[in-house]
Structures are given as structure tokens and as C-alpha cells.
Design an enzyme around this catalytic site. Structure first.
Site, PDB file in Angstrom:
ATOM      1  N   CYS A 102       0.893  -1.146   0.000  1.00 24.60           N
ATOM      2  CA  CYS A 102       0.000   0.000   0.000  1.00 24.60           C
ATOM      3  C   CYS A 102       0.932   1.195   0.000  1.00 24.60           C
ATOM      4  O   CYS A 102       1.577   1.466   1.012  1.00 24.60           O
ATOM      5  CB  CYS A 102      -0.904   0.028   1.227  1.00 24.60           C
ATOM      6  SG  CYS A 102      -1.774   1.600   1.372  1.00 24.60           S
ATOM      7  N   CYS A 105      -0.419   4.137   2.581  1.00 26.06           N
ATOM      8  CA  CYS A 105      -0.376   3.946   4.034  1.00 26.06           C
ATOM      9  C   CYS A 105      -0.080   2.484   4.348  1.00 26.06           C
ATOM     10  O   CYS A 105       1.042   2.043   4.158  1.00 26.06           O
ATOM     11  CB  CYS A 105      -1.662   4.449   4.700  1.00 26.06           C
ATOM     12  SG  CYS A 105      -3.187   3.995   3.872  1.00 26.06           S
TER      13      CYS A 105
HETATM   14 FE    FE Z   1      -3.260   2.040   3.019  1.00 23.62          FE
END
Ligand code: FE
Length: 203
Positions: A102, A105
């Protein structure tokens, strides 16, 4: 959410503050917070994803449903919930190896993998795996993907949480679902490691 890098202590302090507010406002109780932490520490973890993978390896119709709609297929096995509302399984093949991250985040499919490891949340993995996946896999994880295999990196978000269906290893024809599940590591479902060639505890 701000992308400022925070120390573990700062994060812990912020979590505590949020928890205190939620308890004060009656949104949550201390017991509920403790129970939630306990569930994701002890009960929900990669063993659930491993069971799903083993079922997919032994049941082609289930595998088709899993690749079609992972959230729905996992629900058949009673697996689902928080942070798993929109899961997508990407299937490895002899020509394609998948890796998840990701970049923004730390989005991660909690119901099948539990809470993400620290390195998954760190800025280094998140930025480097996209730019030079083969190098990161080799240098950081000791995992060599042959040049003949294409590496695809999948960027999860709060709307779409990817995870990897690894290939069933050769020589496992005689194993049942339970024995197969024991071979499936967390890292193999993130795409940064192989499936174990022998069950844990055996050389
Ligand atoms: Fe994320």
C-alpha cells in the site's frame, strides 16, 4: 490522513488518546477495545488465509469463486470482517509473480492475514517495492524471482485490498487440505516469500 512519519511512541500515544475519547463518548468500552486487540493478535491471522489458499488448491470451483470475488468466497468459510470488505486475490502462475503493498499507508486484508508486519507499513518497503520489486525481493527477503517470471506489484487502498494466491508447490499431490495449509506462509500471501517446501518443524 497525514503522511508525516511518526515514531512508534507517537503512534501509540495517538491511539491511546483516540481510545480514551471513544470510551468517554460511549462509542466503545474498554472491554470492547481489549477484545478487538485480542482478536487481531491471537485469533485472526495468516492461518486463516492459509486455509483459504489450501482450499483453493484442492477445490477448483472454490478457486474460481475466490479469484472472481475473494470477499464473497471467504465468507463461505466464515472468514471476513473489518478491513476485508473488498478483498481481491491475485493468482501466481509459472509466468506471473504478484506482490502487494500500500504505497499510501498500510492497507492490508486483515481477515485473512491479521495485522500487517511493521516493514509492510514502513516507507522504505512501500516506495522501493514499486520501483524495483525484484531487487527488494532479493535483497530484503532473500527471495529470487526468475527473470522469466513477470513481477506485478499491486497497490492496495481502503477500497481494494489485494493478497496473493501462491502456486501449489510440486510434490504436494499426496497432502490433504490441512497439511497444505501448513505450508502457506504469511509472506507467500504478501508475495515476498515462497510457500514452505515442508511443514513447520520438519527439515
Ligand atoms: Fe493504506
Amino acid at each position: 490522513m497525514s503522511t508525516t512519519i511518526r515514531t512508534q511512541e507517537e503512534i501509540a500515544a495517538r491511539v491511546k488518546a483516540l481510545e480514551a475519547i471513544m470510551i468517554e463518548k460511549g462509542i466503545m468500552t474498554t472491554g470492547a477495545v481489549d477484545r478487538l486487540a485480542e482478536i487481531y493478535e491471537n485469533e485472526v491471522g495468516p492461518q486463516l488465509g492459509a486455509a483459504v489458499v489450501a482450499k483453493a488448491w484442492t477445490d477448483p470451483e472454490f478457486k474460481a469463486r475466490l479469484v472472481e470475488d475473494a470477499t464473497k468466497a471467504c465468507a463461505e468459510l466464515g472468514i471476513g470482517g473489518l478491513q476485508g470488505e473488498d478483498m481481491v486475490v491475485v493468482e501466481n502462475s509459472p509466468t506471473v509473480h504478484n506482490v502487494i503493498t500500500c504505497t499510501l499507508c498500510s492497507c492490508y486484508p486483515w481477515p485473512v492475514l491479521g495485522l500487517p508486519p511493521n516493514w509492510y507499513k514502513g516507507p522504505e518497503y512501500r516506495s522501493r517495492i514499486v520501483r524495483e520489486p525484484r531487487k527488494v525481493l532479493r535483497e530484503d527477503f532473500g527471495f529470487d524471482v526468475p527473470d522469466s517470471v513477470e513481477v506485478r506489484v499491486w497497490d492496495s487502498s481502503s477500497e481494494m485490498r489485494y493478497w496473493v494466491l501462491p502456486e501449489r508447490p510440486a510434490g504436494t499431490e499426496g497432502l490433504d487440505e490441512k497439511a497444505l495449509a501448513a505450508l502457506v506462509t504469511r509472506d507467500s500471501m504478501i508475495g515476498v516469500g515462497p510457500v514452505a517446501s515442508t511443514p513447520p518443524g520438519q527439515a
